[in-house]
Design a protein around this motif. Sequence first.
Motif, PDB file in Angstrom:
ATOM      1  N   ASP A 182       0.788  -1.234   0.000  1.00  0.00           N
ATOM      2  CA  ASP A 182       0.000   0.000   0.000  1.00  0.00           C
ATOM      3  C   ASP A 182       0.821   1.286   0.000  1.00  0.00           C
ATOM      4  OD1 ASP A 182       0.925  -0.406   2.586  1.00  0.00           O
ATOM      5  OD2 ASP A 182      -1.051  -0.885   3.396  1.00  0.00           O
ATOM      6  N   ASP A 183       1.900   1.305  -0.779  1.00  0.00           N
ATOM      7  CA  ASP A 183       2.597   2.587  -0.967  1.00  0.00           C
ATOM      8  C   ASP A 183       1.637   3.613  -1.565  1.00  0.00           C
ATOM      9  OD1 ASP A 183       4.993   1.790   0.087  1.00  0.00           O
ATOM     10  OD2 ASP A 183       5.856   1.174  -1.814  1.00  0.00           O
ATOM     11  N   GLU A 184       0.744   3.130  -2.410  1.00  0.00           N
ATOM     12  CA  GLU A 184      -0.321   3.970  -2.955  1.00  0.00           C
ATOM     13  C   GLU A 184      -1.630   3.537  -2.306  1.00  0.00           C
ATOM     14  OE1 GLU A 184      -2.548   4.867  -7.198  1.00  0.00           O
ATOM     15  OE2 GLU A 184      -0.482   4.108  -7.232  1.00  0.00           O
ATOM     16  N   ARG A 185      -2.283   4.466  -1.605  1.00  0.00           N
ATOM     17  CA  ARG A 185      -3.432   4.097  -0.774  1.00  0.00           C
ATOM     18  C   ARG A 185      -4.763   4.164  -1.524  1.00  0.00           C
ATOM     19  NH1 ARG A 185      -2.559   7.003   5.092  1.00  0.00           N
ATOM     20  NH2 ARG A 185      -0.280   7.028   5.051  1.00  0.00           N
ATOM     21  N   THR A 186      -4.865   3.376  -2.574  1.00  0.00           N
ATOM     22  CA  THR A 186      -6.152   3.218  -3.238  1.00  0.00           C
ATOM     23  C   THR A 186      -6.437   1.727  -3.341  1.00  0.00           C
ATOM     24  OG1 THR A 186      -5.274   3.060  -5.500  1.00  0.00           O
ATOM     25  CG2 THR A 186      -5.711   5.287  -4.632  1.00  0.00           C
ATOM     26  N   GLU A 187      -7.706   1.367  -3.296  1.00  0.00           N
ATOM     27  CA  GLU A 187      -8.048  -0.051  -3.363  1.00  0.00           C
ATOM     28  C   GLU A 187      -7.576  -0.694  -4.666  1.00  0.00           C
ATOM     29  OE1 GLU A 187     -11.851  -1.469  -2.097  1.00  0.00           O
ATOM     30  OE2 GLU A 187     -12.075   0.117  -0.593  1.00  0.00           O
ATOM     31  N   ALA A 188      -7.636   0.066  -5.749  1.00  0.00           N
ATOM     32  CA  ALA A 188      -7.192  -0.477  -7.045  1.00  0.00           C
ATOM     33  C   ALA A 188      -5.702  -0.787  -7.016  1.00  0.00           C
ATOM     34  CB  ALA A 188      -7.514   0.510  -8.164  1.00  0.00           C
ATOM     35  N   ALA A 189      -4.897   0.147  -6.488  1.00  0.00           N
ATOM     36  CA  ALA A 189      -3.444  -0.051  -6.440  1.00  0.00           C
ATOM     37  C   ALA A 189      -3.086  -1.191  -5.486  1.00  0.00           C
ATOM     38  CB  ALA A 189      -2.754   1.239  -6.009  1.00  0.00           C
ATOM     39  N   GLY A 205       7.949 -19.547  -5.657  1.00  0.00           N
ATOM     40  CA  GLY A 205       7.559 -20.466  -4.598  1.00  0.00           C
ATOM     41  C   GLY A 205       7.033 -19.805  -3.344  1.00  0.00           C
ATOM     42  N   SER A 206       7.366 -18.528  -3.140  1.00  0.00           N
ATOM     43  CA  SER A 206       6.899 -17.827  -1.943  1.00  0.00           C
ATOM     44  C   SER A 206       6.996 -16.325  -2.145  1.00  0.00           C
ATOM     45  CB  SER A 206       7.727 -18.234  -0.718  1.00  0.00           C
ATOM     46  OG  SER A 206       9.079 -17.808  -0.866  1.00  0.00           O
ATOM     47  N   ALA A 207       6.212 -15.600  -1.351  1.00  0.00           N
ATOM     48  CA  ALA A 207       6.286 -14.140  -1.354  1.00  0.00           C
ATOM     49  C   ALA A 207       5.911 -13.633   0.029  1.00  0.00           C
ATOM     50  CB  ALA A 207       5.367 -13.541  -2.410  1.00  0.00           C
ATOM     51  N   VAL A 208       6.609 -12.585   0.469  1.00  0.00           N
ATOM     52  CA  VAL A 208       6.373 -11.967   1.769  1.00  0.00           C
ATOM     53  C   VAL A 208       5.832 -10.560   1.526  1.00  0.00           C
ATOM     54  CG1 VAL A 208       7.441 -11.150   3.915  1.00  0.00           C
ATOM     55  CG2 VAL A 208       8.208 -13.298   2.868  1.00  0.00           C
ATOM     56  N   MET A 209       4.626 -10.307   2.051  1.00  0.00           N
ATOM     57  CA  MET A 209       3.964  -9.017   1.845  1.00  0.00           C
ATOM     58  C   MET A 209       3.914  -8.234   3.149  1.00  0.00           C
ATOM     59  SD  MET A 209       0.514 -10.196  -0.220  1.00  0.00           S
ATOM     60  CE  MET A 209      -0.216 -10.926   1.267  1.00  0.00           C
ATOM     61  N   ILE A 210       4.098  -6.929   3.037  1.00  0.00           N
ATOM     62  CA  ILE A 210       3.892  -6.027   4.176  1.00  0.00           C
ATOM     63  C   ILE A 210       2.836  -5.005   3.782  1.00  0.00           C
ATOM     64  CG2 ILE A 210       4.898  -4.194   5.584  1.00  0.00           C
ATOM     65  CD1 ILE A 210       7.485  -5.707   5.682  1.00  0.00           C
ATOM     66  N   GLY A 211       1.877  -4.809   4.681  1.00  0.00           N
ATOM     67  CA  GLY A 211       0.863  -3.781   4.500  1.00  0.00           C
ATOM     68  C   GLY A 211       0.683  -2.997   5.786  1.00  0.00           C
ATOM     69  N   HIS A 212      -0.277  -2.079   5.772  1.00  0.00           N
ATOM     70  CA  HIS A 212      -0.550  -1.223   6.920  1.00  0.00           C
ATOM     71  C   HIS A 212      -2.051  -1.219   7.189  1.00  0.00           C
ATOM     72  CE1 HIS A 212       3.301   0.033   5.203  1.00  0.00           C
ATOM     73  NE2 HIS A 212       3.635   0.351   6.440  1.00  0.00           N
ATOM     74  N   PRO A 213      -2.452  -0.840   8.380  1.00  0.00           N
ATOM     75  CA  PRO A 213      -3.876  -0.922   8.717  1.00  0.00           C
ATOM     76  C   PRO A 213      -4.696   0.249   8.170  1.00  0.00           C
ATOM     77  CG  PRO A 213      -2.656  -0.187  10.631  1.00  0.00           C
ATOM     78  CD  PRO A 213      -1.635  -0.466   9.565  1.00  0.00           C
ATOM     79  N   TYR A 214      -4.445   0.625   6.930  1.00  0.00           N
ATOM     80  CA  TYR A 214      -5.245   1.664   6.291  1.00  0.00           C
ATOM     81  C   TYR A 214      -6.624   1.091   5.959  1.00  0.00           C
ATOM     82  CZ  TYR A 214      -0.504   3.461   5.340  1.00  0.00           C
ATOM     83  OH  TYR A 214       0.798   3.874   5.443  1.00  0.00           O
ATOM     84  N   PRO A 215      -7.660   1.902   5.979  1.00  0.00           N
ATOM     85  CA  PRO A 215      -8.993   1.399   5.624  1.00  0.00           C
ATOM     86  C   PRO A 215      -9.029   0.736   4.250  1.00  0.00           C
ATOM     87  CG  PRO A 215      -9.148   3.608   6.548  1.00  0.00           C
ATOM     88  CD  PRO A 215      -7.686   3.320   6.357  1.00  0.00           C
ATOM     89  N   GLN A 216      -8.308   1.321   3.280  1.00  0.00           N
ATOM     90  CA  GLN A 216      -8.303   0.757   1.921  1.00  0.00           C
ATOM     91  C   GLN A 216      -7.618  -0.613   1.903  1.00  0.00           C
ATOM     92  OE1 GLN A 216      -7.080   3.683   2.936  1.00  0.00           O
ATOM     93  NE2 GLN A 216      -7.470   5.333   1.469  1.00  0.00           N
ATOM     94  N   VAL A 220      -9.451  -4.321   1.044  1.00  0.00           N
ATOM     95  CA  VAL A 220      -8.965  -5.235  -0.004  1.00  0.00           C
ATOM     96  C   VAL A 220      -8.655  -6.605   0.592  1.00  0.00           C
ATOM     97  CG1 VAL A 220      -7.065  -5.712  -1.610  1.00  0.00           C
ATOM     98  CG2 VAL A 220      -8.099  -3.422  -1.530  1.00  0.00           C
ATOM     99  N   LEU A 221      -7.972  -6.628   1.720  1.00  0.00           N
ATOM    100  CA  LEU A 221      -7.594  -7.907   2.334  1.00  0.00           C
ATOM    101  C   LEU A 221      -8.822  -8.697   2.785  1.00  0.00           C
ATOM    102  CD1 LEU A 221      -4.480  -6.770   4.421  1.00  0.00           C
ATOM    103  CD2 LEU A 221      -4.488  -8.074   2.277  1.00  0.00           C
ATOM    104  N   GLU A 222      -9.783  -8.024   3.362  1.00  0.00           N
ATOM    105  CA  GLU A 222     -11.006  -8.710   3.794  1.00  0.00           C
ATOM    106  C   GLU A 222     -11.728  -9.339   2.605  1.00  0.00           C
ATOM    107  OE1 GLU A 222     -11.822  -5.830   7.692  1.00  0.00           O
ATOM    108  OE2 GLU A 222     -12.751  -5.376   5.750  1.00  0.00           O
ATOM    109  N   ARG A 223     -11.659  -8.664   1.470  1.00  0.00           N
ATOM    110  CA  ARG A 223     -12.345  -9.164   0.273  1.00  0.00           C
ATOM    111  C   ARG A 223     -11.549 -10.240  -0.453  1.00  0.00           C
ATOM    112  NH1 ARG A 223     -12.694  -4.515  -2.135  1.00  0.00           N
ATOM    113  NH2 ARG A 223     -10.967  -4.781  -3.597  1.00  0.00           N
ATOM    114  N   GLU A 224     -10.230 -10.079  -0.531  1.00  0.00           N
ATOM    115  CA  GLU A 224      -9.417 -10.920  -1.403  1.00  0.00           C
ATOM    116  C   GLU A 224      -8.752 -12.113  -0.720  1.00  0.00           C
ATOM    117  OE1 GLU A 224      -9.377 -10.583  -4.644  1.00  0.00           O
ATOM    118  OE2 GLU A 224     -10.633  -8.789  -4.554  1.00  0.00           O
ATOM    119  N   LEU A 225      -8.431 -12.009   0.559  1.00  0.00           N
ATOM    120  CA  LEU A 225      -7.721 -13.107   1.215  1.00  0.00           C
ATOM    121  C   LEU A 225      -8.496 -14.430   1.194  1.00  0.00           C
ATOM    122  CD1 LEU A 225      -6.029 -11.339   4.277  1.00  0.00           C
ATOM    123  CD2 LEU A 225      -4.930 -12.143   2.176  1.00  0.00           C
TER     124      LEU A 225
END
Length: 262
Positions: A182-189, A205-216, A220-225
């Motif tokens: 979420d460097d760019e804070r839009t749901e599309a990005a 084989g693997s990927a490590v993601m970091i995000g932040h507790p932004y509403p956007q 996205v995570l609630e919908r896509e995970l």
Amino acid sequence: MRCGLIFTLLCCLAGAAQGASASALAAPHKAYLTLIIDDLGQNLPRDRRVLALPGPVTTAIMPDTPHAAEFAREAHQAGKTIILHMPMDPATGPFAWHPELPVEELGKRLDAAFKAVPYTAGINNHMGSRMTAEPAAMAWLMDELQRRHKFFLDSRTSAKTVAAAEAQKIGLASVSRDVFLDDERTEAAITTQLQTAIKLAHRQGSAVMIGHPYPQTLAVLERELPKLKAQGIEWIDIKLMISVRGNQAMAGHGKDGVYRYR
């Protein structure tokens, strides 16, 4: 008659072997994903949405936040892995590490930060583009984490980081971030970044993601995970990811499993 029987058996065995080979080739390639949410401890109602995400999210809690200890207890009770989100230069504040600080002061600030965030299994850097480029300080930190039986996650806030390389030198359990959501804070990005992580997980084989507790981000995570499994992705805890990677650098972090040093 006997020759015919032997020939038939050989054909059956060959067919079985061919089928097994085809099955092995057709077997799905394992693709693992790990998610860390940074900057927690500031807002309890917001942060509790992170705990409600449907899987083994890692909670990275900042020591200089009003709810650090309380949220750490809640995360622990929810069975989440907790890590200390350690402020490092250019971050400021009473816990922040800066290159000009002596080792004694670095140690005091680290002690205080761990006391502020209970139940921690490891640590990652908050900001830290200057600090993680300091070999001596990072070498000291990795020795200290080894002594404390903590792992290290390199957030890779700078291409000049030597943190993961120093961890690798002493065999400290560690892993490095691949994708910031979420460097760019839009749901599309954010959705695009999530798909980038999924594709990377399939490729390497693997990927490590970091995000932040932004509403956007949370939306996205609630919908896509919940859709990850259908996309061939296995969402795993960060400690299991460290085991899966075996302290090896990915292609984006180094060469032949060895982290780049500067």
